[in-house]
Design a protein around this motif. Structure first.
Motif, PDB file in Angstrom:
ATOM      1  N   ARG A  94       0.813  -1.329  -0.066  1.00 23.32           N
ATOM      2  CA  ARG A  94       0.018   0.034   0.100  1.00 23.32           C
ATOM      3  C   ARG A  94       0.716   1.184   0.130  1.00 23.32           C
ATOM      4  N   ALA A  95       1.934   1.262   0.655  1.00 22.65           N
ATOM      5  CA  ALA A  95       2.839   2.421   0.721  1.00 22.65           C
ATOM      6  C   ALA A  95       3.568   2.629  -0.753  1.00 22.65           C
ATOM      7  N   GLU A  96       3.923   1.703  -1.255  1.00 21.83           N
ATOM      8  CA  GLU A  96       4.320   1.714  -2.551  1.00 21.83           C
ATOM      9  C   GLU A  96       3.393   2.074  -3.512  1.00 21.83           C
TER      10      GLU A  96
ATOM     11  N   ALA B 261       6.999   4.522  -0.529  1.00 29.19           N
ATOM     12  CA  ALA B 261       7.777   3.492  -0.523  1.00 29.19           C
ATOM     13  C   ALA B 261       8.396   3.573  -1.860  1.00 29.19           C
ATOM     14  N   SER B 262       9.705   3.117  -2.081  1.00 29.87           N
ATOM     15  CA  SER B 262      10.288   2.973  -3.324  1.00 29.87           C
ATOM     16  C   SER B 262       9.908   1.558  -4.000  1.00 29.87           C
ATOM     17  N   SER B 263      10.074   1.424  -5.230  1.00 29.77           N
ATOM     18  CA  SER B 263       9.576   0.040  -5.793  1.00 29.77           C
ATOM     19  C   SER B 263      10.852  -0.503  -6.589  1.00 29.77           C
TER      20      SER B 263
ATOM     21  N   LEU C  50      10.811   0.321   4.847  1.00 30.49           N
ATOM     22  CA  LEU C  50       9.249   0.705   5.047  1.00 30.49           C
ATOM     23  C   LEU C  50       9.281   1.429   6.637  1.00 30.49           C
ATOM     24  N   SER C  51       8.762   2.610   6.236  1.00 32.11           N
ATOM     25  CA  SER C  51       8.696   3.684   7.357  1.00 32.11           C
ATOM     26  C   SER C  51       7.182   3.543   7.832  1.00 32.11           C
TER      27      SER C  51
ATOM     28  N   LEU D 172      11.851  -0.077   9.144  1.00 30.91           N
ATOM     29  CA  LEU D 172      12.279  -1.095   9.163  1.00 30.91           C
ATOM     30  C   LEU D 172      12.707  -1.549   7.780  1.00 30.91           C
ATOM     31  N   ASP D 173      13.739  -2.270   7.429  1.00 30.21           N
ATOM     32  CA  ASP D 173      14.418  -2.525   6.261  1.00 30.21           C
ATOM     33  C   ASP D 173      13.604  -3.848   5.745  1.00 30.21           C
ATOM     34  N   VAL D 174      13.601  -4.127   4.524  1.00 23.93           N
ATOM     35  CA  VAL D 174      12.763  -5.325   3.964  1.00 23.93           C
ATOM     36  C   VAL D 174      13.845  -5.858   2.828  1.00 23.93           C
ATOM     37  N   PRO D 175      14.790  -6.726   3.239  1.00 31.70           N
ATOM     38  CA  PRO D 175      15.576  -7.373   2.266  1.00 31.70           C
ATOM     39  C   PRO D 175      14.954  -7.934   0.862  1.00 31.70           C
TER      40      PRO D 175
END
Length: 237
Positions: A152-154, A159-161, A166-167, A207-210
Motif C-alpha cells: 500500500r505504501a508503494e 516507499a520505493s519500488s 518501510l517507514s 524497518l528494512d525489507v531485504p
C-alpha cells in the motif's frame, strides 16, 4: 488516480468537521472524528497517514485499519449520522472532508470512483487479514501486515519500488492491535523475523525489507497475487 477538483480551504485543529466540502490539514495526533460523535459523510486522504480505531467497553482503543494518500472512506454508521470509528491523524495530514452524501455527486464527482475503489480494496484487505487473525501464528500475522502495508505504501508513493525500506508511523503496540497481539509478542516476533533475515531492525517506525517476496512467503501469500487483490487498478500502474 482520478483527480478531485476543489477550491483550497484549510483548517487545523480537533474541532468536528462540518460545513462545505473543504481541504483541511491536521497535525500529528489530531482527532478528526470521535466514535459515536457527529461526523462528516466521507473523507479522502491527500497526504499523511490516518488511523481508524474502535473503543472497547473497558476503554481500550484498538487500531483496526489505516488510511494512506489516495484512500477514501465513508465514516458514518449505517443507521445514523454518527462516526462508526475514531479517526486520528498519525502524521501531519491533508484531507478532503465531505460533510454530506449529496456533496459527492453534486460537487465532487471524481470522489465517487475513488470511494468505490477504496471500499473494494478495504474489503479485500479484511478478507486477507481476518483468516490470519483467526488461526495464523504470530510470525505469519506480522509478516502479512508488513507486506500489506509495504504494498500500500508503494502504491501511495510512500516507499520505493521494489520496497526495501518501510517507514510506519506506528508503535509496536499499535501494530499489535492490528494483528491481535500484545506489544511484547510483537517485539519478540520482530526479533525472530530479524534473526531469520526477513526484516532488518526491530524498532518502528523504520524497518528494512531485504526481500519482500520472502517476507510474503512467510505470510503465506504471493506478492503479485496480493497486489492484484488489495491495490486498486488506478494505483497499481
Amino acid at each position: 488516480m482520478t483527480a478531485i477538483g476543489l477550491t483550497q480551504r484549510s483548517g487545523t485543529g480537533d474541532e468536528p468537521v462540518t460545513g462545505d466540502p473543504m481541504r483541511r490539514s491536521f497535525a500529528t495526533g489530531a482527532q478528526i472524528a470521535v466514535e459515536g460523535g457527529p461526523s462528516c459523510h466521507a473523507i479522502c486522504v491527500e497526504s499523511g497517514w490516518l488511523g481508524l480505531s474502535k473503543t472497547m467497553k473497558d476503554g481500550k482503543t484498538l487500531i483496526v485499519d489505516l488510511l494512506m494518500p489516495g484512500d477514501a472512506a465513508r465514516l458514518r454508521m449505517a443507521g445514523a449520522e454518527r462516526a462508526l470509528c475514531d479517526l486520528r491523524s498519525l502524521t501531519q495530514s491533508h484531507v478532503i472532508c465531505i460533510p454530506e452524501p449529496h456533496d459527492i455527486a453534486a460537487r465532487l464527482p471524481g470522489l465517487t470512483e475513488r470511494l468505490k475503489a477504496s471500499e473494494h480494496a478495504a474489503r479485500a484487505r479484511w478478507a486477507e487479514r481476518m483468516p490470519r487473525l483467526g488461526w495464523a501464528a504470530a510470525d505469519r500475522r506480522i509478516a502479512y501486515l508488513l507486506v500489506e502495508l509495504a504494498l500500500r505504501a508503494e502504491a501511495a508513493g510512500l516507499a520505493s519500488s521494489p520496497v526495501r525500506h518501510l517507514s510506519l508511523p506506528l508503535t509496536q503496540a499499535q501494530l499489535g492491535e492490528m494483528a491481535g497481539l500484545s506489544a511484547v509478542h510483537v517485539c519478540r516476533t520482530l526479533q525472530a523475523l530479524c534473526a531469520e533475515g526477513l526484516i532488518g531492525g526491530t524498532f518502528l517506525p523504520g524497518l528494512d525489507v531485504p526481500s519482500l517476496p520472502d517476507l510474503a512467503a512467510r505470510a503465506g501469500t504471493e506478492i503479485d497475487d496480493l497486489r492484484r487483490k488489495i491495490i486498486p487498478e488506478d494505483r497499481s500502474e
